[in-house]
Design an enzyme around this catalytic site. Sequence first.
Site, PDB file in Angstrom:
ATOM      1  N   ASN A   8     109.479  70.737  30.377  1.00  0.00           N
ATOM      2  CA  ASN A   8     110.919  70.537  30.223  1.00  0.00           C
ATOM      3  C   ASN A   8     111.476  70.240  31.613  1.00  0.00           C
ATOM      4  O   ASN A   8     111.668  71.145  32.423  1.00  0.00           O
ATOM      5  CB  ASN A   8     111.541  71.805  29.620  1.00  0.00           C
ATOM      6  CG  ASN A   8     113.033  71.651  29.372  1.00  0.00           C
ATOM      7  OD1 ASN A   8     113.654  70.667  29.807  1.00  0.00           O
ATOM      8  ND2 ASN A   8     113.617  72.626  28.685  1.00  0.00           N
ATOM      9  N   LYS A  15     110.451  73.203  34.029  1.00  0.00           N
ATOM     10  CA  LYS A  15     109.947  74.366  33.298  1.00  0.00           C
ATOM     11  C   LYS A  15     108.670  73.939  32.605  1.00  0.00           C
ATOM     12  O   LYS A  15     108.618  72.836  32.058  1.00  0.00           O
ATOM     13  CB  LYS A  15     110.943  74.738  32.179  1.00  0.00           C
ATOM     14  CG  LYS A  15     111.849  75.906  32.472  1.00  0.00           C
ATOM     15  CD  LYS A  15     112.505  76.354  31.183  1.00  0.00           C
ATOM     16  CE  LYS A  15     113.990  76.483  31.358  1.00  0.00           C
ATOM     17  NZ  LYS A  15     114.727  76.782  30.143  1.00  0.00           N
ATOM     18  N   ARG A  89     110.043  67.589  26.507  1.00  0.00           N
ATOM     19  CA  ARG A  89     111.381  67.641  25.930  1.00  0.00           C
ATOM     20  C   ARG A  89     112.186  66.445  26.460  1.00  0.00           C
ATOM     21  O   ARG A  89     112.254  66.230  27.663  1.00  0.00           O
ATOM     22  CB  ARG A  89     112.070  68.935  26.352  1.00  0.00           C
ATOM     23  CG  ARG A  89     113.480  68.985  25.842  1.00  0.00           C
ATOM     24  CD  ARG A  89     114.232  70.166  26.394  1.00  0.00           C
ATOM     25  NE  ARG A  89     115.554  70.161  25.823  1.00  0.00           N
ATOM     26  CZ  ARG A  89     116.653  70.507  26.488  1.00  0.00           C
ATOM     27  NH1 ARG A  89     116.577  70.882  27.743  1.00  0.00           N
ATOM     28  NH2 ARG A  89     117.810  70.475  25.889  1.00  0.00           N
ATOM     29  N   HIS A 178     119.951  70.294  20.693  1.00  0.00           N
ATOM     30  CA  HIS A 178     119.326  71.554  20.262  1.00  0.00           C
ATOM     31  C   HIS A 178     118.527  71.393  18.966  1.00  0.00           C
ATOM     32  O   HIS A 178     118.231  72.372  18.286  1.00  0.00           O
ATOM     33  CB  HIS A 178     120.380  72.659  19.991  1.00  0.00           C
ATOM     34  CG  HIS A 178     120.958  73.267  21.210  1.00  0.00           C
ATOM     35  ND1 HIS A 178     122.224  73.821  21.214  1.00  0.00           N
ATOM     36  CD2 HIS A 178     120.477  73.423  22.452  1.00  0.00           C
ATOM     37  CE1 HIS A 178     122.486  74.285  22.420  1.00  0.00           C
ATOM     38  NE2 HIS A 178     121.447  74.050  23.196  1.00  0.00           N
ATOM     39  N   ARG A 239     131.055  75.010  29.330  1.00  0.00           N
ATOM     40  CA  ARG A 239     131.657  73.803  28.729  1.00  0.00           C
ATOM     41  C   ARG A 239     132.772  74.165  27.764  1.00  0.00           C
ATOM     42  O   ARG A 239     132.675  75.163  27.041  1.00  0.00           O
ATOM     43  CB  ARG A 239     130.596  73.010  27.944  1.00  0.00           C
ATOM     44  CG  ARG A 239     129.489  72.497  28.809  1.00  0.00           C
ATOM     45  CD  ARG A 239     128.443  71.735  27.978  1.00  0.00           C
ATOM     46  NE  ARG A 239     127.149  71.861  28.615  1.00  0.00           N
ATOM     47  CZ  ARG A 239     125.990  71.967  27.973  1.00  0.00           C
ATOM     48  NH1 ARG A 239     125.946  71.925  26.666  1.00  0.00           N
ATOM     49  NH2 ARG A 239     124.875  72.101  28.642  1.00  0.00           N
ATOM     50  N   GLU A 382     111.605  77.020  21.464  1.00  0.00           N
ATOM     51  CA  GLU A 382     111.567  75.560  21.533  1.00  0.00           C
ATOM     52  C   GLU A 382     110.212  75.061  22.039  1.00  0.00           C
ATOM     53  O   GLU A 382     109.747  74.003  21.625  1.00  0.00           O
ATOM     54  CB  GLU A 382     112.711  75.062  22.431  1.00  0.00           C
ATOM     55  CG  GLU A 382     114.057  75.212  21.728  1.00  0.00           C
ATOM     56  CD  GLU A 382     115.259  75.099  22.658  1.00  0.00           C
ATOM     57  OE1 GLU A 382     115.512  76.069  23.393  1.00  0.00           O
ATOM     58  OE2 GLU A 382     115.925  74.068  22.639  1.00  0.00           O
TER      59      GLU A 382
END
Length: 396
Positions: A8, A15, A89, A178, A239, A382
């Site tokens: 990721n 990651k 990802r 997501h 956000r 994930e």
Amino acid sequence: MTIVLVVNSGSSSLKYQLLDMATETTLAAGLIERIGEPSGSVRHTNADGKREREAPIASHDDAFEAMLANFAELGPTLESAPPAAVGHRVVQGARRFFGPTIIDDDVERNIDELSPLAPLHNPANLAGIRGARRVFPNIPHVAVFDTAFHTTMSDAASTYALNREVAEANRVRKYGAHGTSHKYVSEAAAEFLDRPLESLRTAVLHIGNGASACAVDGGKSVDTSMGMTPLEGLVMGTRTGDIDPAVLFHLHRKAGYTVDELDDLLNRRSGLLGLTGTNDVRDVTRRAAAGDVVAQLGLDVYVHRLRHYLGSYLVTLGGGDAIVFTAGVGENSAEVRRRTLEGLEWLGVELDLERNQLPNDGIRVISTDASRVIVLVVPTNEEVEIARQTLAQTGL
Ligand code: ADP
């Protein structure tokens, strides 16, 4: 033993996780942060524990070198646990990628072409893909898109009421995000409940630092709260989520904000952080309980928006069989869950207050036995989902 490396790659971080897919267990995981800054941090965790060190990491290529050094020095060595494939990802696949895709130069080019729709994410994802393909040239690399799960949304759900020609010329529509998490937890819920996925209507609330709701009907996303970008929808750590777009015209005309300043304000200086001074729900709930009115309002706004989307999606689904809470806040905050579901008995939602208070410990039901709608906490994963899709795509 089939091993998959999941990568990721963000704009300033990398990651990774090495998974043994026979048991879906993590052999090692790492996080390399502050790529491109004068000092970076390199963390690696394996069965023997965790090691963290500071080191400057100039580029994504350097980050991959640091990852390789971690495996070589700390283990497991990649000779003893060689990955059969790498899963990446990728945030934005728009209407070009409908599922996991084996990466070749053409796929790289397409991901690059979609960068204007995700300027913070796709270039960083691509840097990770390029670095990993250089390091592991002889095994398949698979792109797993955050948007793919939402490509089942109808045009009605994913079309903005913006001038059609402008929208089409600029590929403006709702793509969601997501998706990997929404897919994983909705499938895990069906399996846990021993119900056929095809007949289950589930409202998923993925509430972490980033947050989104998703209406899942028979295993397919029919609506989601994030939009063309991950800015729309729920109140998040930093956000705004939904806001009247005319606020931007106002701030530009009256206060002289530039586009970049507005982008920064809405994406990084708003949400819970902007409302309360912290984006950590633990701090906000603690302060609210101690009578801090600023924190109380922040939490009220946060929960109000969650209820707004939950109500909307239960209507969209024509009723709900299950409500799933997941991610950092969804899995851990009994208070956010309680307040989100307060007074919904008329809808058939009855939270069991004792079950709700139990610490996060795997998938579990937190509604009463009599509740018509079953409420679950499902820890998201994930990385496992990306690894599963990677394996399925490569046929290994
Ligand atoms: P990300 O979107 O970065 O993956 P996570 O899903 O890891 O985020 O969620 C991080 C957030 O989870 C933190 O900002 C914090 O607000 C929240 N969180 C973590 N643990 C708890 C807890 N025990 N109670 C309430 N909130 C928590």
